[in-house]
Design an enzyme around this catalytic site. Sequence first.
Site, PDB file in Angstrom:
ATOM      1  N   HIS A  74       3.642  -3.364  -4.151  1.00  0.00           N
ATOM      2  CA  HIS A  74       2.433  -2.582  -4.034  1.00  0.00           C
ATOM      3  C   HIS A  74       2.131  -1.335  -5.184  1.00  0.00           C
ATOM      4  O   HIS A  74       1.255  -1.163  -5.779  1.00  0.00           O
ATOM      5  CB  HIS A  74       2.507  -1.552  -2.600  1.00  0.00           C
ATOM      6  CG  HIS A  74       1.115  -0.797  -2.435  1.00  0.00           C
ATOM      7  ND1 HIS A  74       0.103  -1.269  -1.603  1.00  0.00           N
ATOM      8  CD2 HIS A  74       0.825   0.348  -2.711  1.00  0.00           C
ATOM      9  CE1 HIS A  74      -0.688  -0.367  -1.351  1.00  0.00           C
ATOM     10  NE2 HIS A  74      -0.133   0.858  -2.228  1.00  0.00           N
ATOM     11  N   GLU A  75       3.481  -0.506  -5.401  1.00  0.00           N
ATOM     12  CA  GLU A  75       3.406   0.527  -6.519  1.00  0.00           C
ATOM     13  C   GLU A  75       3.634   0.007  -7.620  1.00  0.00           C
ATOM     14  O   GLU A  75       2.872   0.516  -8.480  1.00  0.00           O
ATOM     15  CB  GLU A  75       4.801   1.291  -5.982  1.00  0.00           C
ATOM     16  CG  GLU A  75       4.751   1.889  -4.689  1.00  0.00           C
ATOM     17  CD  GLU A  75       3.493   2.673  -3.974  1.00  0.00           C
ATOM     18  OE1 GLU A  75       2.879   3.128  -5.119  1.00  0.00           O
ATOM     19  OE2 GLU A  75       3.027   3.047  -2.858  1.00  0.00           O
ATOM     20  N   HIS A 101       0.076  -0.484  -8.613  1.00  0.00           N
ATOM     21  CA  HIS A 101      -0.714   0.718  -9.086  1.00  0.00           C
ATOM     22  C   HIS A 101      -0.234   1.117 -10.514  1.00  0.00           C
ATOM     23  O   HIS A 101      -1.032   1.507 -11.309  1.00  0.00           O
ATOM     24  CB  HIS A 101      -0.102   1.994  -7.947  1.00  0.00           C
ATOM     25  CG  HIS A 101      -1.000   1.829  -6.640  1.00  0.00           C
ATOM     26  ND1 HIS A 101      -2.258   2.149  -6.821  1.00  0.00           N
ATOM     27  CD2 HIS A 101      -0.429   1.888  -5.440  1.00  0.00           C
ATOM     28  CE1 HIS A 101      -2.697   2.060  -5.493  1.00  0.00           C
ATOM     29  NE2 HIS A 101      -1.611   2.239  -4.672  1.00  0.00           N
ATOM     30  N   GLU A 153      -6.404   1.289  -5.280  1.00  0.00           N
ATOM     31  CA  GLU A 153      -5.659   0.253  -4.179  1.00  0.00           C
ATOM     32  C   GLU A 153      -5.963  -1.074  -4.334  1.00  0.00           C
ATOM     33  O   GLU A 153      -5.022  -1.873  -3.772  1.00  0.00           O
ATOM     34  CB  GLU A 153      -6.190   1.110  -2.945  1.00  0.00           C
ATOM     35  CG  GLU A 153      -5.518   0.597  -1.436  1.00  0.00           C
ATOM     36  CD  GLU A 153      -4.022   1.134  -1.486  1.00  0.00           C
ATOM     37  OE1 GLU A 153      -3.658   1.920  -2.538  1.00  0.00           O
ATOM     38  OE2 GLU A 153      -3.371   0.723  -0.495  1.00  0.00           O
TER      39      GLU A 153
HETATM   40 CO    CO Z   1      -1.429   2.397  -2.591  1.00  0.00          CO
END
Ligand code: CO
Length: 500
Positions: free
Chosen positions: A264-265, A268, A294
């Site tokens: 997830h990170e 980003h 996101e």
């Molecule tokens: Co996020």
Amino acid sequence: MKTFIEKTKNTATLSSIITLLNWDQETMMPEGAASIRSSQIALLSSLVHEQKTSKDYRNALKKLIDIDSGTILANNLNDIEKKALILFRKDYIENTKLPSSFIQEFAKTTSEVTNIWIKAKQDNDFASFAPHLEKIIALSQKKADILGYENSPYDALVDGYEPDMTAAKLTKIFSPLEKGLQSLVKELQQKASPRDAFLYSNYPHDKQLLFGNQILDKLNIDRKKSRLDESVHPFSVGIHPTDVRYTTKISPNFPMSSILSILHEAGHSLYELGLPSKYYGTPICEAASLGIHESQSRFWETRIGKSYPFWQHFYPLMQDVFPKNLESVSLDTFYKGINAVKTTLIRVDSDEVTYCLHILLRFEIEKALIEGTLSVYDIPKVWNETMQKFLGITPKTDAEGCLQDVHFSCGLIGYFPTYALGNLYASHFFSAFEIAHPNWEQNVAKGEFEFIKKWLLENIHCHGKYYSSEELAKKVTGKPISEKAYLNYLTNKFDRIYLH
Ligand code: CO
């Protein structure tokens, strides 16, 4: 324009130091430094605000663009420079609308109320929190009034996170999403859930970190321009397209939490690394919106990281790292286990199918609070009834109900929808990605990821804020965003997983 951008680059650099200090505070800073750190951040923040609202700044900006009408006055600019000026003007107008006395009052109140919220959550005591939340709502309504809006005061607040988004547009997207998700949840709840107990045993900390890094090496994320650390809550920040920091949290008894948070990170972070550094110091070198940000994290976490081909490649490696836990678990069982749909009361623990319902609940509540159609004191009742309607469960305590998130006490009203939008944008973009790469599953199963990074860089990251999120969605797929791509994806995926 050049001299103006020299100035704004200085301001951006100053802001980047605040970001770095914040990162340090969450990862490295000794506890005792908390007080001096707040002074450091407060000082730099006031310098940044001063630079962005000074007379000098206004004079320099108004030579390039008429601040009242928005007419561009500078000659010989390309489209990107023109767009940068339009965004500079929008920022300037917003920055000067809120008086510094209001900004200070907002910061002071939210920091006090956040501490009250921590205690109220610990004590499961909504009544002690409610009058303070009323203050936050009143301040947020005042903020919306100062910023201005056409239809709903909520529009003024959501615009700060998702430019040009409104309550009406959100309702139009979220209503069919709510219906679709509710019926999918009901359908899945009648079927036997996949076995997943093997995910909840002891997976040693160091080995989890080792495996997470093996994934990052395979994704070939640029380690010279980014770094991974550990923190209490996983997050990522872009200091500059050459310096991106992200974190994970290792849960010793649930490795998927850290593996998926790393993906997830990293999603980003890849966005931040791919922003057009040529335009650093202008809004062009920023993310299009929080929803688009996101979408990049959810693209990697869910569309890639929870896909079968991803684990065709990585599962044998994971079995090597954790032989005791996984040697007798087949790839099929593992894949179904990590995708098990679990109706939980807690948003951050929820799965792909139920996640957006947690957000829709919060959206309805915060919109009604800001529009004045819901009293703070009625939140627990509405919260519990909606949870029952959406997921068939009712919180026993407010701590695991309406007191669970920090957002309201921080004054982050209008923020929640960006989480749901992220999922919708991710699927929206994925539909174009699949057309461009019909063999993506075979390639991912072979451990190839470069083509995914390249597609995201060329179609999304490199544009920065040149396109608004709405424009970007249309540019990539030819269609505006809707709930359809997301619901189709979930239905197809979970029909297969819950086949038996
Ligand atoms: Co996020």
